[in-house]
Design a protein around this motif. Structure first.
Motif, PDB file in Angstrom:
ATOM      1  N   HIS A 129       0.751  -1.100   0.003  1.00 54.88           N
ATOM      2  CA  HIS A 129      -0.019  -0.199  -0.005  1.00 54.88           C
ATOM      3  C   HIS A 129       0.848   1.356  -0.039  1.00 54.88           C
ATOM      4  N   GLU A 130       2.134   1.116   0.554  1.00 50.94           N
ATOM      5  CA  GLU A 130       2.880   2.449   0.586  1.00 50.94           C
ATOM      6  C   GLU A 130       3.469   2.268  -1.014  1.00 50.94           C
ATOM      7  N   ILE A 131       3.411   1.534  -1.671  1.00 56.11           N
ATOM      8  CA  ILE A 131       3.821   1.640  -3.293  1.00 56.11           C
ATOM      9  C   ILE A 131       2.696   2.121  -3.949  1.00 56.11           C
ATOM     10  N   HIS A 132       1.396   1.912  -3.784  1.00 59.38           N
ATOM     11  CA  HIS A 132       0.451   2.558  -4.279  1.00 59.38           C
ATOM     12  C   HIS A 132       0.382   4.135  -4.051  1.00 59.38           C
ATOM     13  N   ARG A 133       0.482   4.463  -2.563  1.00 60.38           N
ATOM     14  CA  ARG A 133       0.643   5.773  -2.245  1.00 60.38           C
ATOM     15  C   ARG A 133       1.560   6.444  -2.871  1.00 60.38           C
ATOM     16  N   MET A 134       2.701   6.009  -3.344  1.00 58.07           N
ATOM     17  CA  MET A 134       3.774   6.636  -3.961  1.00 58.07           C
ATOM     18  C   MET A 134       3.258   6.954  -5.471  1.00 58.07           C
ATOM     19  N   ILE A 135       2.759   5.980  -6.084  1.00 61.58           N
ATOM     20  CA  ILE A 135       2.340   6.142  -7.377  1.00 61.58           C
ATOM     21  C   ILE A 135       1.251   7.066  -7.558  1.00 61.58           C
ATOM     22  N   ARG A 136       0.191   7.139  -6.765  1.00 59.57           N
ATOM     23  CA  ARG A 136      -0.883   7.942  -6.585  1.00 59.57           C
ATOM     24  C   ARG A 136      -0.305   9.519  -6.276  1.00 59.57           C
ATOM     25  N   LYS A 137       0.616   9.769  -5.581  1.00 59.66           N
ATOM     26  CA  LYS A 137       1.282  11.140  -5.463  1.00 59.66           C
ATOM     27  C   LYS A 137       1.773  11.574  -6.642  1.00 59.66           C
ATOM     28  N   VAL A 138       2.364  10.846  -7.540  1.00 59.44           N
ATOM     29  CA  VAL A 138       2.970  11.163  -8.703  1.00 59.44           C
ATOM     30  C   VAL A 138       1.727  11.357  -9.602  1.00 59.44           C
ATOM     31  N   LEU A 139       0.726  10.719  -9.762  1.00 60.14           N
ATOM     32  CA  LEU A 139      -0.171  10.917 -10.695  1.00 60.14           C
ATOM     33  C   LEU A 139      -1.205  12.279 -10.298  1.00 60.14           C
ATOM     34  N   ASP A 140      -1.444  12.399  -9.145  1.00 56.43           N
ATOM     35  CA  ASP A 140      -1.904  13.702  -8.636  1.00 56.43           C
ATOM     36  C   ASP A 140      -1.444  14.665  -8.950  1.00 56.43           C
ATOM     37  N   GLY A 141      -0.015  15.120  -9.564  1.00 57.73           N
ATOM     38  CA  GLY A 141       0.649  16.110 -10.324  1.00 57.73           C
ATOM     39  C   GLY A 141       0.285  16.227 -11.508  1.00 57.73           C
ATOM     40  N   TYR A 142      -0.420  15.124 -12.154  1.00 61.13           N
ATOM     41  CA  TYR A 142      -0.812  15.248 -13.577  1.00 61.13           C
ATOM     42  C   TYR A 142      -2.464  15.156 -13.696  1.00 61.13           C
ATOM     43  N   PRO A 143      -3.096  15.972 -13.924  1.00 64.37           N
ATOM     44  CA  PRO A 143      -4.509  16.283 -13.636  1.00 64.37           C
ATOM     45  C   PRO A 143      -5.144  15.381 -14.678  1.00 64.37           C
ATOM     46  N   ASP A 144      -6.053  14.599 -14.463  1.00 57.35           N
ATOM     47  CA  ASP A 144      -7.064  13.965 -15.240  1.00 57.35           C
ATOM     48  C   ASP A 144      -6.273  12.530 -15.690  1.00 57.35           C
ATOM     49  N   THR A 145      -5.318  12.160 -14.802  1.00 54.35           N
ATOM     50  CA  THR A 145      -4.657  10.817 -14.923  1.00 54.35           C
ATOM     51  C   THR A 145      -4.961   9.736 -13.714  1.00 54.35           C
ATOM     52  N   MET A 146      -4.831   8.621 -14.205  1.00 53.33           N
ATOM     53  CA  MET A 146      -5.544   7.417 -13.233  1.00 53.33           C
ATOM     54  C   MET A 146      -4.635   6.328 -13.384  1.00 53.33           C
ATOM     55  N   ALA A 147      -4.794   5.303 -12.329  1.00 53.62           N
ATOM     56  CA  ALA A 147      -4.291   4.031 -12.504  1.00 53.62           C
ATOM     57  C   ALA A 147      -5.253   2.910 -11.851  1.00 53.62           C
ATOM     58  N   VAL A 148      -5.343   1.858 -12.524  1.00 53.84           N
ATOM     59  CA  VAL A 148      -6.079   0.696 -12.255  1.00 53.84           C
ATOM     60  C   VAL A 148      -5.181  -0.608 -11.819  1.00 53.84           C
ATOM     61  N   GLY A 149      -5.451  -1.159 -10.802  1.00 49.77           N
ATOM     62  CA  GLY A 149      -4.605  -2.318 -10.450  1.00 49.77           C
ATOM     63  C   GLY A 149      -5.296  -3.576 -10.915  1.00 49.77           C
ATOM     64  N   GLU A 150      -4.319  -4.577 -10.984  1.00 53.95           N
ATOM     65  CA  GLU A 150      -4.684  -5.976 -11.188  1.00 53.95           C
ATOM     66  C   GLU A 150      -4.652  -6.655  -9.718  1.00 53.95           C
ATOM     67  N   ILE A 151      -5.667  -6.757  -9.242  1.00 49.73           N
ATOM     68  CA  ILE A 151      -5.762  -7.253  -7.807  1.00 49.73           C
ATOM     69  C   ILE A 151      -6.398  -8.606  -7.641  1.00 49.73           C
ATOM     70  N   TRP A 152      -5.687  -9.563  -7.454  1.00 52.57           N
ATOM     71  CA  TRP A 152      -6.238 -10.875  -7.182  1.00 52.57           C
ATOM     72  C   TRP A 152      -5.885 -11.206  -5.509  1.00 52.57           C
ATOM     73  N   VAL A 153      -7.081 -10.895  -4.868  1.00 55.22           N
ATOM     74  CA  VAL A 153      -7.028 -11.195  -3.515  1.00 55.22           C
ATOM     75  C   VAL A 153      -8.349 -11.688  -3.086  1.00 55.22           C
ATOM     76  N   LYS A 154      -8.353 -12.465  -1.909  1.00 58.38           N
ATOM     77  CA  LYS A 154      -9.394 -12.955  -1.435  1.00 58.38           C
ATOM     78  C   LYS A 154     -10.065 -12.131  -0.527  1.00 58.38           C
ATOM     79  N   GLY A 155     -11.692 -11.922  -0.317  1.00 55.93           N
ATOM     80  CA  GLY A 155     -12.041 -10.973   0.924  1.00 55.93           C
ATOM     81  C   GLY A 155     -12.213  -9.641   0.333  1.00 55.93           C
ATOM     82  N   ASP A 156     -13.627  -9.290   0.237  1.00 51.58           N
ATOM     83  CA  ASP A 156     -13.733  -7.741  -0.220  1.00 51.58           C
ATOM     84  C   ASP A 156     -13.121  -6.716   0.629  1.00 51.58           C
ATOM     85  N   ASP A 157     -12.977  -7.196   1.958  1.00 53.34           N
ATOM     86  CA  ASP A 157     -12.105  -6.153   2.809  1.00 53.34           C
ATOM     87  C   ASP A 157     -10.557  -6.090   2.523  1.00 53.34           C
ATOM     88  N   ARG A 158     -10.368  -7.053   1.974  1.00 59.20           N
ATOM     89  CA  ARG A 158      -8.706  -6.955   1.519  1.00 59.20           C
ATOM     90  C   ARG A 158      -8.788  -6.177   0.078  1.00 59.20           C
TER      91      ARG A 158
END
Length: 523
Positions: free
Chosen positions: A248-277
């Protein structure tokens, strides 16, 4: 990105909130130079088709410099284009022309591992045990592998070098895992992000987004997980390879970079069990979107599909839910739902369910033509899973056959050579774009009409749904805020449709009733 037309949405919010993304498996979309492999100029030549289809954005699979041990997911240089696909100038042209047509461009990002031909790994091999160069990856000394981890592609997850060190690869041996505890790794990814954002890309799909962080102690996997095989949904309680807190720290780093470029986004390939995860990955300071694969795993059964939808909405929480039925890593849904005419009928129905839901949708190239997964001859198989499993698992090649465009025989306009990188079936002539484009009853026409209605009709407003009572084997839901009703019949008999005006049906209604294996939209 200047001059990019605004993608229409039904509510104020970011462009991806209701977007229809289209995954281009670059090797298999369109070949411009006759080598049998798709490329960037090939994609550019088909932008008119993508505009006609009505998609809002593209997701391009890796086109970076690579020895192609895993068809591009083994990246040797993440900031350049492999010559088989083109060059940076061709990439810039593709982005510019896509933007002129109002189509955004997102690209794959592979932060979990590199190619073994990456300069860093070559330096690590030369530098020897205990060197700083080896700290960028997971190297360990010892007479035996450091733990019992297995590769997703089969076999052990550790390979030993001649000097005695073992290195970790959760996928093929040609894909060594990066050590995200090393700050050089994060710094290099930030450089890669900015390189492509500065070239005008609109976002990233993050490969293995649940996998980058590893526990320092490298504890063993539960033996029961190994006995069951790799699987696709990973439970961190017994499988320490994935879904570790540090990701999650890695994704927060990626998000900080993207927040500096308006209208950009990231989608993750997330194979995890449990809706809470899953929900942890789409918190406000992490990923904008997350692939929730519940629909991919659901049988064609109204109760199973409803459970998948409810779980996906619950996991998304206040973020945007993301829907998909197929991609380059799974069996195409026509095949999953029974193959042949039955599989196509059910796939058409599920496409209407998917497009009716609030959130973003990811389509996979060729699904709009009703393509199935192909049973290839053994000589044609190239997926590393085939080799790593000792030829016991056929791998993913059957879902990656090149797209048929026109004509009555292979290569159907995909290339000027019939020697395409994977062979194309002789029976695909009725499925080409050319054959379906003017046929109002074709699967391609259903996709075109469905996407157009979804983008323009006010009934698709709102971010919530409510369920109706329905006969056994069926369901119906309504979009709160817009009023669209979507009904699905997975039972063996026709059923009455809810009251309302029919907007679109996956099969013609019979005496006002919805046939089996069909879906309908009403207002």
């Amino acid at each position: 990105m200047a001059g990019l037309p605004t993608v229409p949405t039904h509510a104020d919010g970011p462009w991806w909130q209701n977007a229809v993304f289209y995954q281009v498996y670059v090797r298999s979309f369109a070949d411009s130079d006759g080598d049998g492999v798709g490329d960037l100029d090939g994609i550019r030549s088909r932008l008119g088709y993508l505009e006609l289809l009505g998609v809002d954005a593209l997701w391009l699979t890796p086109f970076y410099t690579s020895p192609m041990a895993d068809h591009g997911y083994d990246v040797a240089d993440p900031r350049d284009v492999d010559p088989v696909f083109g060059d940076l100038q061709k990439f810039d042209l593709l982005v510019a022309e896509a933007h002129e047509r109002g189509i955004r461009v997102t690209i794959d990002l592979v932060p979990n591992h590199t190619s073994d031909q990456h300069p860093w790994f070559a330096e690590a091999v030369r530098a020897g045990p205990g060197s700083p160069e080896r700290d960028r990856y997971w190297f360990r000394q010892g007479a035996y592998p450091p733990n019992n981890w297995t590769s997703i592609f089969g076999g052990p997850a550790w390979t030993q070098l001649p000097d005695g060190d073992w290195y970790l690869h959760l996928f093929a041996p040609e894909q060594p895992d990066l050590n995200w505890a090393n700050p050089e790794v994060a710094a290099d990814l930030e450089r890669t992000l900015r390189f492509w954002l500065d070239r005008g890309v609109d976002g990233f799909r993050i490969d293995v987004a649940h996998g980058m962080a590893k526990p320092e102690s490298l504890p063993d996997m539960d033996p029961s997980v190994i006995a069951q095989g790799s699987g696709i949904l990973h439970d961190n309680a017994v499988d320490p390879r994935f879904d570790n807190e540090g990701v999650h720290e890695i994704h927060r780093m990626i998000r900080k970079v993207l927040d500096g470029y308006p209208d950009t986004m990231a989608v993750g390939e997330i194979w995890v069990k449990g809706d809470d995860r899953f929900a942890r990955y789409v918190r406000p300071d992490e990923l904008h979107l997350g692939f929730n694969f519940r629909l991919v795993g659901a049988d064609f059964d109204a109760d199973a599909v409803r459970t998948a939808i409810e779980g996906s909405l619950r996991a998304a929480g206040d973020s945007t839910p993301t829907w998909t039925l197929s991609n380059h890593d799974v069996v195409r849904h026509v095949t999953r739902y029974g193959d042949g005419e039955l599989g196509v009928r059910r796939a058409r129905a599920m496409t209407m369910v998917e497009l009716a839901l609030p959130g973003s949708v990811y389509l996979y190239n060729g699904e709009e033509l009703g393509l199935a997964t192909v049973e290839l001859p053994e000589w044609a198989l190239q997926d590393p899973i085939w080799k790593r499993s000792g030829h016991t698992q056929r791998g993913r090649d059957g879902s990656r056959i090149p797209v048929p465009w026109e004509g009555s025989e292979p290569p159907y306009g995909f290339s000027t050579t019939a020697d395409t990188w994977l062979p194309m079936p002789l029976e695909w002539a009725p499925l080409t774009v050319e054959a379906q484009l003017e046929d109002e009853d074709s699967t391609l026409s259903l996709y075109r009409h469905g996407i157009e209605i979804r983008k323009t009709h006010p009934a698709f407003a709102g971010t919530e749904i409510e369920w109706y009572g329905a006969p056994a084997g069926c369901f119906a839901f309504r979009r709160k805020g817009g009023g669209l009703i979507c009904a699905l019949n997975t039972s063996p008999a026709p059923v009455p449709v809810p009251p309302g005006e029919v907007l679109l049906a996956s099969l013609p209604l019979v005496d006002g009733q919805l046939p089996p294996d069909a879906a309908v939209w009403l207002v």
